[in-house]
Write a protein that holds these residues in place. Structure first.
Motif, PDB file in Angstrom:
ATOM      1  N   ASN A  69      -3.317   3.741  -1.916  1.00  0.00           N
ATOM      2  CA  ASN A  69      -3.587   2.830  -3.030  1.00  0.00           C
ATOM      3  C   ASN A  69      -2.879   1.499  -2.815  1.00  0.00           C
ATOM      4  O   ASN A  69      -1.840   1.434  -2.160  1.00  0.00           O
TER       5      ASN A  69
ATOM      6  N   ASN B 276      -1.735  -2.174 -10.605  1.00  0.00           N
ATOM      7  CA  ASN B 276      -2.847  -1.931  -9.694  1.00  0.00           C
ATOM      8  C   ASN B 276      -3.467  -3.266  -9.299  1.00  0.00           C
ATOM      9  O   ASN B 276      -3.537  -4.186 -10.121  1.00  0.00           O
TER      10      ASN B 276
ATOM     11  N   GLN C 125       0.845  -1.187   0.000  1.00  0.00           N
ATOM     12  CA  GLN C 125       0.000   0.000   0.000  1.00  0.00           C
ATOM     13  C   GLN C 125       0.880   1.237   0.000  1.00  0.00           C
ATOM     14  O   GLN C 125       1.884   1.303   0.719  1.00  0.00           O
TER      15      GLN C 125
END
Length: 548
Positions: free
Chosen positions: A527, A546, A523
């Motif tokens: 995000n 992602n 993280q």
């Protein structure tokens, strides 16, 4: 040796004690009396300077004569000693001259044998590759057989639609042959389905940096014994046999051919999503293991090389170090500690590490270091309450160490402060890889081919999922994000499959040539991301993805 007549002391202008005239005089180095400098002309261009001293010139010559005679005697004696010692070496040197020719012949013979074996190994590899290809061609031959039978059936269908008696009569025998061939199709397909498809995966070059293909040359440093020494001392030579270690008796000089066995199974709908990393960087070591804590990402290889990447907006290699660990199977990190599991050390490796770590004598175990300065903290090995013969996947937090112990078929939880067994989950198969979340743990069993979710505190199994066995003897890397997903990457494949926390497949994606490389999730700035390693021909890379 210089005579007194050839030594020229410092000159002064003074009255000569003989003629009372002012002349260049020098002081005698012995008696300090003044000496007259005179020249004896031998020829037009040659003369000799002579220092004359009435009182002591004769004594000076006598002293010089005596010292010169003594010097000659000592030097001759030294020469005799040197010659005697050299004469002792002479037979050895002559014998060695013969040995040189013999050794050269033996080396040449060994080279020819080596060349013969080298050619044999190359031919064996080629035969193995050709045999694999020939065996795999059966699948294509079977496909051609089905295509040909299908064409024959279509032709028969066309003839059957016609009412020409002659054509139908001629078709009877052909159709009978087709039906017999069709009967064998089902059997052949069953045989092929049960037979693994051999895939030539990788070719590993031999590690030639320590290989000694030509055997060992034993060099003896010898100091000759004096002839008058006793017979008991005659064999008392100072020998230093420098034996170059050669462990290549069974070395494959052409390296190793890795072969994967793939089964003909139905493929699950993995919802394959082609993904490109939004960021990619080249790194100096192989990303075999990729781990993270809240501040940094740690990337390591099997030889103890480690780089630390700081979690920030800009990609920065914070540090690069080398830890004294070999045969590494996994790496785990917590806030303050980094752990490395190792297995199957040979005797040379054990001796090497014993020079670094005091009283080290273990084939398998786990090293733990402090992240602050990478100083050695502790070594976890077998104890009375648990056995660590093959610690594979590991995980660590501030209080406990979690270990996939393959041979004892168990998941072990060790208290780091007491170094005692806290809990143990005995499994039916062989747990080989794991990852820790905050409240849960996920591990893969390579024998039962299952993903398991476990309560971190109680070490109780909550749920499991059978993995499709597309490849035999598979091994996996995995990461967990509590209550969100578990991502699993097959080390023999490039795909990464993402499951929700109930172990339902969400999607899968791939990172080209990422097989046998590590994976982690992390993280940053709110995000969540995946980080995967990638191996190319002459460089290593990591890619950021992602996680949604």
């Amino acid at each position: 040796m210089l005579s007194p007549s050839n030594v020229e002391p410092k000159r002064i202008e003074a009255l000569c004690p003989i003629c009372s005239n002012l002349k260049p005089l020098v002081a005698c180095v012995h008696c300090k009396q003044p000496l007259l400098v005179s020249k004896i002309i031998i020829s037009l261009f040659l003369y000799v300077k002579i220092f004359r001293c009435i009182d002591c010139v004769s004594s000076h010559l006598d002293q010089w004569k005596e010292s010169s005679i003594k010097f000659c005697e000592i030097t001759k004696h030294d020469f005799e000693v040197y010659l005697k010692k050299l004469n002792l070496f002479k037979p050895v040197i002559l014998k060695n001259r013969e040995n040189v020719e013999i050794i050269k012949i033996k080396i040449e013979e060994n080279f020819q044998n080596f060349l013969k074996k080298l050619i044999e190994q190359k031919e064996e590899l080629f035969e193995q590759i050709n045999a694999i290809q020939k065996e795999n061609e059966k699948f294509l031959d079977f496909e051609n057989k089905i295509l040909n039978l299908n064409k024959s059936l279509e032709k028969c269908q066309d003839c059957l639609k016609k009412s020409d008696v002659n054509e139908l009569t001629a078709l009877v025998s052909d159709f009978k042959e087709i039906k017999e061939n069709v009967k064998s199709v089902s059997t052949e397909f069953s045989d092929l389905k049960s037979q693994p498809l051999k895939i030539i995966g990788e070719y590993e070059k031999p590690e030639d940096k320590h290989l000694n293909y030509f055997g060992n040359l034993i060099i003896t440093e010898s100091e000759p014994v004096q002839p008058n020494e006793s017979k008991n001392k005659k064999n008392n030579l100072k020998e230093n046999q420098q034996l170059l270690k050669s462990e290549n008796d069974k070395t494959q000089m052409f390296g190793t051919l890795r072969i994967k066995l793939k089964r003909l199974v139905e493929q699950n709908d993995f919802k394959l999503i082609p993904k490109k990393p939004f960021e990619e960087h080249e790194i100096p070591i192989q990303p075999k293991f990729i781990k993270r804590n809240s501040k940094n990402i740690f990337i390591g290889d099997q030889d103890g090389n480690l780089i630390v990447i700081e979690l920030s907006k800009k990609f920065t290699i914070k540090s690069q170090i080398r830890l004294n660990v070999e045969n590494i199977r996994d790496i785990a990190v917590s806030k303050n500690l980094i752990a490395l599991s190792f297995v199957d050390l040979n005797q040379d490796q054990v001796e090497k590490l014993s020079r670094v770590y005091r009283n080290f004598d273990f084939r398998s175990g786990i090293f733990i270091y402090k992240i602050s300065d990478f100083s050695f903290d502790k070594l976890i090995s077998s104890s009375k309450s648990y056995k660590l013969s093959s610690p594979n996947g590991i995980g660590i937090n501030e209080n406990h160490l979690f270990i996939c112990e393959k041979e004892s078929h168990s998941l072990i939880k060790i208290d780091l402060k007491k170094l005692s067994l806290n809990n143990q989950l005995v499994t039916e198969g062989e747990p080989t890889s794991l990852d820790l979340g905050e409240k849960y743990l996920a591990y893969v069993d390579s024998q039962t081919m299952e993903i398991n979710v476990v309560d971190l505190d109680k070490l109780s199994r909550l749920r499991c999922l059978k993995i499709s066995q597309e490849f035999l003897n598979q091994s996996y890397d995995l990461v967990i994000r509590d209550k969100f997903y578990i991502a699993v990457k097959n080390r023999d494949d490039i795909r990464c499959v993402v499951y929700d926390f109930k172990l339902n497949i969400k999607y899968s994606f791939d990172y080209e040539n990422s097989n046998s490389q590590g994976i982690c999730n992390f993280q940053s700035n709110g995000n969540h991301y995946f980080l995967l390693g990638k191996k190319e021909i002459d460089k290593f890379k990591i890619g950021f993805f992602n996680d949604n």
